[in-house]
Scaffold this motif. Structure first.
Motif, short mmCIF file in Angstrom:
data_model
loop_
_atom_site.label_atom_id
_atom_site.label_comp_id
_atom_site.label_asym_id
_atom_site.label_seq_id
_atom_site.Cartn_x
_atom_site.Cartn_y
_atom_site.Cartn_z
N UNK A 76 0.88 -1.16 0.07
CA UNK A 76 0.12 0.00 -0.04
C UNK A 76 0.93 1.30 0.07
N UNK A 77 0.41 2.27 -0.95
CA UNK A 77 1.09 3.48 -0.80
C UNK A 77 0.22 4.48 0.25
N UNK A 78 0.67 4.90 1.02
CA UNK A 78 -0.17 6.07 1.91
C UNK A 78 0.49 7.27 1.99
N UNK A 79 -0.35 8.14 1.75
CA UNK A 79 0.36 9.77 1.58
C UNK A 79 -0.53 10.50 2.52
N UNK A 80 0.15 11.23 3.33
CA UNK A 80 -0.56 12.17 4.28
C UNK A 80 -0.08 13.75 3.98
N UNK A 81 -0.93 14.45 3.75
CA UNK A 81 -0.54 15.88 3.24
C UNK A 81 -1.42 17.11 4.42
N UNK A 82 -0.49 18.16 4.54
CA UNK A 82 -1.15 18.92 5.49
C UNK A 82 -0.49 20.26 5.01
N UNK A 83 -1.30 21.42 5.21
CA UNK A 83 -0.79 22.86 4.81
C UNK A 83 0.18 23.08 5.91
N UNK A 84 1.35 23.77 5.72
CA UNK A 84 2.22 24.02 6.73
C UNK A 84 2.08 25.66 6.65
N UNK A 85 1.77 26.38 5.72
CA UNK A 85 1.45 27.80 5.91
C UNK A 85 0.91 28.37 4.58
N UNK A 86 -0.24 29.48 4.63
CA UNK A 86 -0.61 29.97 3.85
C UNK A 86 0.08 31.28 3.74
N UNK A 87 0.13 32.11 2.58
CA UNK A 87 0.94 33.00 2.45
C UNK A 87 -0.27 34.13 1.78
N UNK A 88 -0.06 34.86 0.73
CA UNK A 88 -1.03 35.80 0.21
C UNK A 88 -2.14 34.84 -0.94
N UNK A 89 -1.35 34.34 -1.84
CA UNK A 89 -2.23 33.68 -2.69
C UNK A 89 -1.70 32.08 -2.76
N UNK A 90 -0.66 31.70 -2.18
CA UNK A 90 0.14 30.58 -2.20
C UNK A 90 -0.04 29.81 -0.86
N UNK A 91 0.40 28.66 -1.02
CA UNK A 91 0.35 27.65 0.24
C UNK A 91 1.22 26.71 -0.09
#
Ligand SMILES: CC(C)(COP(=O)(O)OP(=O)(O)OC[C@H]1O[C@@H](n2cnc3c(N)ncnc32)[C@H](O)[C@@H]1OP(=O)(O)O)[C@@H](O)C(=O)NCCC(=O)NCCS
Length: 170
Positions: A76-91
């Motif tokens: 199984x390939x398992x992926x975990x994603x989380x936003x570390x920081x949001x700037x103006x229009x980018x994350x």
């Protein structure tokens, strides 16, 4: 002037995705292709960025990516994603990749990547994203470190580091 957007926590957009590695995804040695892993990283990261911004997003940059262990057909390939920081229009989104073996139950990390997404409007133009609210000590550390990564990334791309709103004091 646009109305200031409500901040969102890391948990609100955290994403987990898994797939069984099938023969079609593999090289002749029976290991998943690097390109397939990159594709899944991009999707998992984009889902987290979508959930955070509630906008369409496009990938603008991927930092260096290492493949530390092979993931084999049938695992199984398992992926975990989380936003570390949001700037103006980018994350900035961190995506960690793990392999999980059905039989042994072994799970180990095989890759980690930082991907930057930009939220865009219906004309494909960058549009503001809500602030990220880091809650835990780890989230606050990643939030602080994201700033230095952004500086390096933009310098490498030959772009000026634009100012952005500071949303919270982690
Ligand atoms: C993403 C895109 C809309 C940005 O357009 P742009 O004219 O550079 O817009 P801006 O200069 O306003 O930059 C928008 C944001 O992108 C960030 N950015 C731009 N280039 C970047 C890079 N190489 N690395 C990291 N961030 C980058 C800017 O820092 C800015 O972030 P901020 O608003 O949070 O400060 C445009 O480059 C694009 O459409 N690229 C193709 C995206 C795509 O199709 N991806 C799929 C794979 S091809």
């Amino acid at each position: 002037m646009r109305e200031r957007q409500r901040g969102r926590t890391v948990l609100e957009s955290s994403t987990e995705m898994l797939e069984v590695v099938l023969p079609n995804d593999a090289n002749p040695l029976g290991n998943i292709l690097g390109g397939k892993v990159m594709h899944l990283i991009d999707i998992a990261g984009a889902v987290a960025a979508h959930r955070h911004s509630r906008r369409h997003v496009v990938t603008v940059a991927v930092d260096s990516l290492d493949f530390m262990y092979p993931i084999r057909v049938g695992q199984i390939i398992l992926l975990r994603a989380h936003v570390t920081r949001a700037f103006n229009t980018s994350m900035e989104v961190e995506v960690n990749v793990f392999l999980e073996d059905f039989i042994s139950g072994e799970r180990r990390q095989t890759s980690s990547a930082f991907v930057t997404y930009v939220a865009v409007d219906e004309h494909g133009q960058p549009t503001p994203v809500p602030p990220l609210i880091p809650r835990t000590a780890d989230e606050r550390r990643r939030y602080r470190e994201a700033l230095e990564r952004r500086r390096r990334r933009l310098a490498l791309a030959g772009r000026a580091h634009r100012k952005f709103r500071t949303h919270s004091k982690p």
